[in-house]
Design a protein around this motif. Structure first.
Motif, mmCIF file in Angstrom:
data_model
loop_
_atom_site.group_PDB
_atom_site.id
_atom_site.type_symbol
_atom_site.label_atom_id
_atom_site.label_comp_id
_atom_site.label_asym_id
_atom_site.label_seq_id
_atom_site.Cartn_x
_atom_site.Cartn_y
_atom_site.Cartn_z
ATOM 1 N N GLU A 212 7.282 -11.213 -21.604
ATOM 2 C CA GLU A 212 6.618 -12.163 -22.478
ATOM 3 C C GLU A 212 5.245 -11.668 -22.873
ATOM 4 O O GLU A 212 4.742 -11.967 -23.941
ATOM 5 C CB GLU A 212 6.479 -13.519 -21.780
ATOM 6 N N CYS A 213 4.579 -10.936 -21.975
ATOM 7 C CA CYS A 213 3.240 -10.420 -22.275
ATOM 8 C C CYS A 213 3.339 -8.971 -22.692
ATOM 9 O O CYS A 213 3.294 -8.633 -23.855
ATOM 10 C CB CYS A 213 2.338 -10.589 -21.059
ATOM 11 N N GLU A 214 3.566 -8.079 -21.719
ATOM 12 C CA GLU A 214 3.749 -6.665 -21.989
ATOM 13 C C GLU A 214 4.607 -6.090 -20.878
ATOM 14 O O GLU A 214 4.299 -6.256 -19.704
ATOM 15 C CB GLU A 214 2.393 -5.924 -22.031
ATOM 16 N N GLN A 215 5.685 -5.390 -21.216
ATOM 17 C CA GLN A 215 6.538 -4.811 -20.190
ATOM 18 C C GLN A 215 5.835 -3.691 -19.450
ATOM 19 O O GLN A 215 6.266 -3.274 -18.390
ATOM 20 C CB GLN A 215 7.834 -4.293 -20.824
ATOM 21 N N THR A 216 4.722 -3.194 -20.029
ATOM 22 C CA THR A 216 4.004 -2.084 -19.400
ATOM 23 C C THR A 216 3.090 -2.540 -18.281
ATOM 24 O O THR A 216 2.502 -1.727 -17.593
ATOM 25 C CB THR A 216 3.174 -1.341 -20.451
ATOM 26 N N PHE A 217 2.901 -3.860 -18.102
ATOM 27 C CA PHE A 217 2.040 -4.340 -17.033
ATOM 28 C C PHE A 217 2.647 -3.979 -15.679
ATOM 29 O O PHE A 217 3.833 -4.162 -15.454
ATOM 30 C CB PHE A 217 1.867 -5.869 -17.083
ATOM 31 N N THR A 218 1.830 -3.515 -14.761
ATOM 32 C CA THR A 218 2.340 -3.224 -13.427
ATOM 33 C C THR A 218 2.351 -4.469 -12.565
ATOM 34 O O THR A 218 3.022 -4.513 -11.551
ATOM 35 C CB THR A 218 1.478 -2.150 -12.745
ATOM 36 N N ARG A 219 1.581 -5.494 -12.982
ATOM 37 C CA ARG A 219 1.627 -6.774 -12.277
ATOM 38 C C ARG A 219 1.836 -7.848 -13.326
ATOM 39 O O ARG A 219 1.078 -7.964 -14.263
ATOM 40 C CB ARG A 219 0.322 -7.021 -11.508
ATOM 41 N N SER A 220 2.893 -8.633 -13.158
ATOM 42 C CA SER A 220 3.272 -9.548 -14.215
ATOM 43 C C SER A 220 2.480 -10.841 -14.201
ATOM 44 O O SER A 220 2.326 -11.471 -15.217
ATOM 45 C CB SER A 220 4.765 -9.869 -14.094
ATOM 46 N N SER A 221 1.980 -11.244 -13.068
ATOM 47 C CA SER A 221 1.274 -12.510 -13.006
ATOM 48 C C SER A 221 0.322 -12.504 -11.837
ATOM 49 O O SER A 221 0.400 -11.675 -10.947
ATOM 50 C CB SER A 221 2.258 -13.683 -12.859
ATOM 51 N N TYR A 222 -0.616 -13.449 -11.872
ATOM 52 C CA TYR A 222 -1.649 -13.416 -10.850
ATOM 53 C C TYR A 222 -1.145 -13.870 -9.492
ATOM 54 O O TYR A 222 -1.837 -13.717 -8.490
ATOM 55 C CB TYR A 222 -2.858 -14.254 -11.284
ATOM 56 N N GLU A 223 0.090 -14.427 -9.429
ATOM 57 C CA GLU A 223 0.622 -14.764 -8.108
ATOM 58 C C GLU A 223 0.719 -13.517 -7.235
ATOM 59 O O GLU A 223 0.516 -13.571 -6.024
ATOM 60 C CB GLU A 223 2.006 -15.409 -8.234
ATOM 61 N N ASP A 224 1.048 -12.363 -7.855
ATOM 62 C CA ASP A 224 1.131 -11.116 -7.094
ATOM 63 C C ASP A 224 -0.205 -10.779 -6.452
ATOM 64 O O ASP A 224 -0.272 -10.083 -5.453
ATOM 65 C CB ASP A 224 1.542 -9.962 -8.012
ATOM 66 N N TYR A 225 -1.278 -11.256 -7.077
ATOM 67 C CA TYR A 225 -2.607 -10.870 -6.631
ATOM 68 C C TYR A 225 -3.003 -11.552 -5.323
ATOM 69 O O TYR A 225 -3.862 -11.072 -4.606
ATOM 70 C CB TYR A 225 -3.610 -11.221 -7.734
ATOM 71 N N TYR A 226 -2.385 -12.653 -5.022
ATOM 72 C CA TYR A 226 -2.770 -13.404 -3.841
ATOM 73 C C TYR A 226 -2.504 -12.649 -2.545
ATOM 74 O O TYR A 226 -3.033 -12.992 -1.505
ATOM 75 C CB TYR A 226 -2.029 -14.745 -3.786
ATOM 76 N N VAL A 227 -1.658 -11.640 -2.594
ATOM 77 C CA VAL A 227 -1.310 -10.946 -1.361
ATOM 78 C C VAL A 227 -2.366 -9.926 -0.957
ATOM 79 O O VAL A 227 -2.291 -9.346 0.111
ATOM 80 C CB VAL A 227 0.050 -10.225 -1.500
ATOM 81 N N LEU A 228 -3.355 -9.691 -1.814
ATOM 82 C CA LEU A 228 -4.393 -8.731 -1.466
ATOM 83 C C LEU A 228 -5.246 -9.269 -0.330
ATOM 84 O O LEU A 228 -5.258 -10.461 -0.027
ATOM 85 C CB LEU A 228 -5.259 -8.430 -2.686
ATOM 86 N N ASP A 229 -6.011 -8.367 0.277
ATOM 87 C CA ASP A 229 -6.811 -8.772 1.433
ATOM 88 C C ASP A 229 -7.941 -9.697 0.991
ATOM 89 O O ASP A 229 -8.211 -9.871 -0.195
ATOM 90 C CB ASP A 229 -7.379 -7.544 2.150
ATOM 91 N N HIS A 230 -8.604 -10.244 1.957
ATOM 92 C CA HIS A 230 -9.641 -11.238 1.692
ATOM 93 C C HIS A 230 -11.037 -10.688 1.946
ATOM 94 O O HIS A 230 -11.951 -11.433 2.300
ATOM 95 C CB HIS A 230 -9.408 -12.489 2.536
ATOM 96 N N GLU A 231 -11.239 -9.386 1.756
ATOM 97 C CA GLU A 231 -12.565 -8.814 1.936
ATOM 98 C C GLU A 231 -13.512 -9.377 0.885
ATOM 99 O O GLU A 231 -13.096 -9.826 -0.188
ATOM 100 C CB GLU A 231 -12.519 -7.287 1.838
#
Length: 503
Positions: free
Chosen positions: A64-83
């Motif tokens: 829907e946005c760009e197939q070239t994105f390596t991360r499709s949505s910000y939900e994926d971002y929540y798994v990053l560390d909390h530094e």
């Protein structure tokens, strides 16, 4: 690929049952086991089908946005560390032009740190063949063709469409560990340590749009009070960027009549429903004339950015604009959090008022002036568009032509480290360019002060996490007179019940 019951994996007991179908079991038990087997088969097939559909659905969301994105949505971002947020979490997107770069690269290079800061200068075309791109500048990328978009502002430039899409093109790079996209112009000066301090206050997993307005009311009325101005720079959190880039191209056409790229982005973010979070340290510098009054009474907030330095007088008389900036940056590097922080106190022995804008200027008033007045910027400038005396988005006070109604002004000479976590900044008295000097008796003792030495502990970034309060100061050698033409002042945290109240 779907699987039949014969190819599915079963527990050992069921495998034995299937392998020896001639084994005679009680009818009740046999019926029970066959039912159980059917249930397991159906459940397994459903699980496989769901997994296949889920993966397909995620792919559709990306496309829907760009197939070239390596991360499709910000939900994926929540798994990053909390530094805690640091400079590596920021991706800068700077809108520039190949034609103006040579004249403006010094502004970018004043804050860009190779191998530390991340981001790109987005140009309309490749630099000239004989131009070697400096390693001290942000690496450049060429913007995509934006000629297909509408632009109907009669007094603007189509380049604003290209610059509005910097956020999308930056997002499409799919770089990892990005929490914030910070956008600015090629003549925006960022004070990156303070920028990190400001952004670290906010939850980067939420939708945030952070920046500031214009200083001139006429600009805010024409463009908007509800957007962050691009010259002063603004920050967009990753979750908001993920939503923004999905609808940005449509917004650009919907807001074809708007003048600037920041207006178009602001309109699009308004459709998402996220208001601008205003931080007082982002400075558009929509003024003309001498910026002294604005810088000498900085609000209680970290200095984050300065813009339009080519359109105002040099910050230090006798220096070029670039050398003036270098001098301010030198002081800033010694104590980033304290840069331009305003404080004032009294010398009650002489009934003097002393106003300090750390790393920039000291003003000496040979009288007791109220805190309300001292905190109000002297108007040494006019408005951006009409060059008028007012209005501004903050109060100002008149700068008299009469030298007996003006403070004695000192500008920073140098800042040195005098111990672990301690600095001393020295300010030298300026000479009025017009040769005017007050002859009143009360001014004569003030003229004996040639220098101010201001000592202070390095400003801890964690102090900005607390409720803002202007720090206090005191005259150290007030009882012993002005020794060698130098007055010593110390800046410190305020004590309980301490106020700046004249007797």
């Amino acid at each position: 690929m779907s699987q039949t019951p014969e190819t599915l994996h079963y527990p050992p007991q069921l495998r034995d049952f299937l392998a020896f179908p001639n084994i005679k079991l009680p009818d009740t038990f046999s019926t029970f086991m066959k039912s159980l087997l059917a249930i397991c088969a159906i459940a397994s097939i459903s699980l496989i089908s769901y997994s296949t559909f889920s993966n397909h659905s995620q792919w559709l969301n990306r496309s829907e946005c760009e197939q070239t994105f390596t991360r499709s949505s910000y939900e994926d971002y929540y798994v990053l560390d909390h530094e805690e947020t640091n400079i590596s979490h920021i991706l800068f997107g700077i809108g520039g032009s190949a034609k103006t770069w040579n004249d403006r690269q010094h502004y970018c290079e004043s804050w860009w740190k190779p191998n530390v800061t991340r981001g790109f200068m987005w140009l309309n075309e490749k630099p000239a063949n004989n131009t070697r791109w400096p390693e001290t500048s942000p690496p450049y990328r060429i913007s995509e063709d934006s000629s297909r978009f509408r632009y109907t502002s009669w007094y603007g430039s189509r380049s604003t469409v290209r610059i509005a899409r910097v956020i999308k093109e930056s997002f499409q790079l799919g770089l990892q560990n990005v929490r914030w996209f910070v956008l600015g112009d090629d003549d925006t000066v960022f004070f990156t340590e303070n920028l990190v301090t400001v952004l670290a206050k906010y939850d980067h997993n939420q939708m945030y749009y952070i920046g500031g307005n214009s200083e001139s009311v006429e600009q805010d009325v024409i463009h908007s009070y509800t957007m962050a101005y691009g010259g002063g720079g603004f920050a967009i959190s990753y979750p908001l960027a993920a939503e923004l880039v999905r609808v940005l191209d449509g917004c650009i056409d919907r807001y074809a009549s708007l003048y600037g790229s920041d207006q178009k982005i602001g309109g699009c973010i308004s459709e998402i429903g996220v208001p601008v979070t205003k931080e007082l340290g982002f400075h558009q510098v929509d003024i003309r004339g001498d910026p002294f009054g604005l810088l000498a009474a900085h609000p209680v907030a970290p200095l984050v950015s300065l813009h339009h330095l080519d359109y105002v007088e040099p910050m230090f008389p006798g220096l070029t604009r670039i050398n003036s900036l270098k001098k301010l940056v030198q002081a800033y590097k010694m104590d980033p959090g304290r840069a331009l922080q305003h404080t004032f106190c009294y010398d009650l022995k002489r009934n003097w008022s002393i106003s300090v804008s750390w790393g920039y200027t000291v003003q000496l008033y040979p009288s007791l002036v109220t805190a309300k007045v001292l905190a109000t910027p002297i108007q040494t400038f006019v408005t951006w568009r009409s060059w008028s005396q007012d209005p501004f988005t903050f109060n100002t006070r008149h700068m008299s032509e009469d030298p007996c109604e003006r403070p004695v002004i000192y500008l920073v000479d140098r800042v040195v480290e005098v111990g672990t976590g301690q600095t001393q900044s020295m300010y030298k008295r300026t000479v009025d360019e017009k040769g005017k000097q007050c002859g009143e008796k009360k001014y004569l003792p003030a003229f004996s002060v040639q220098y101010f030495n201001v000592s202070a502990a390095v400003f801890e970034a964690d102090l900005w996490k607390k409720a803002p309060r202007r720090q206090c100061c005191e005259v150290v050698n007030g009882d012993h007179g002005v020794v060698g033409g130098v007055l010593q002042v110390k800046i410190r945290g305020c004590n309980r019940w301490e106020t700046v109240t004249p007797p």
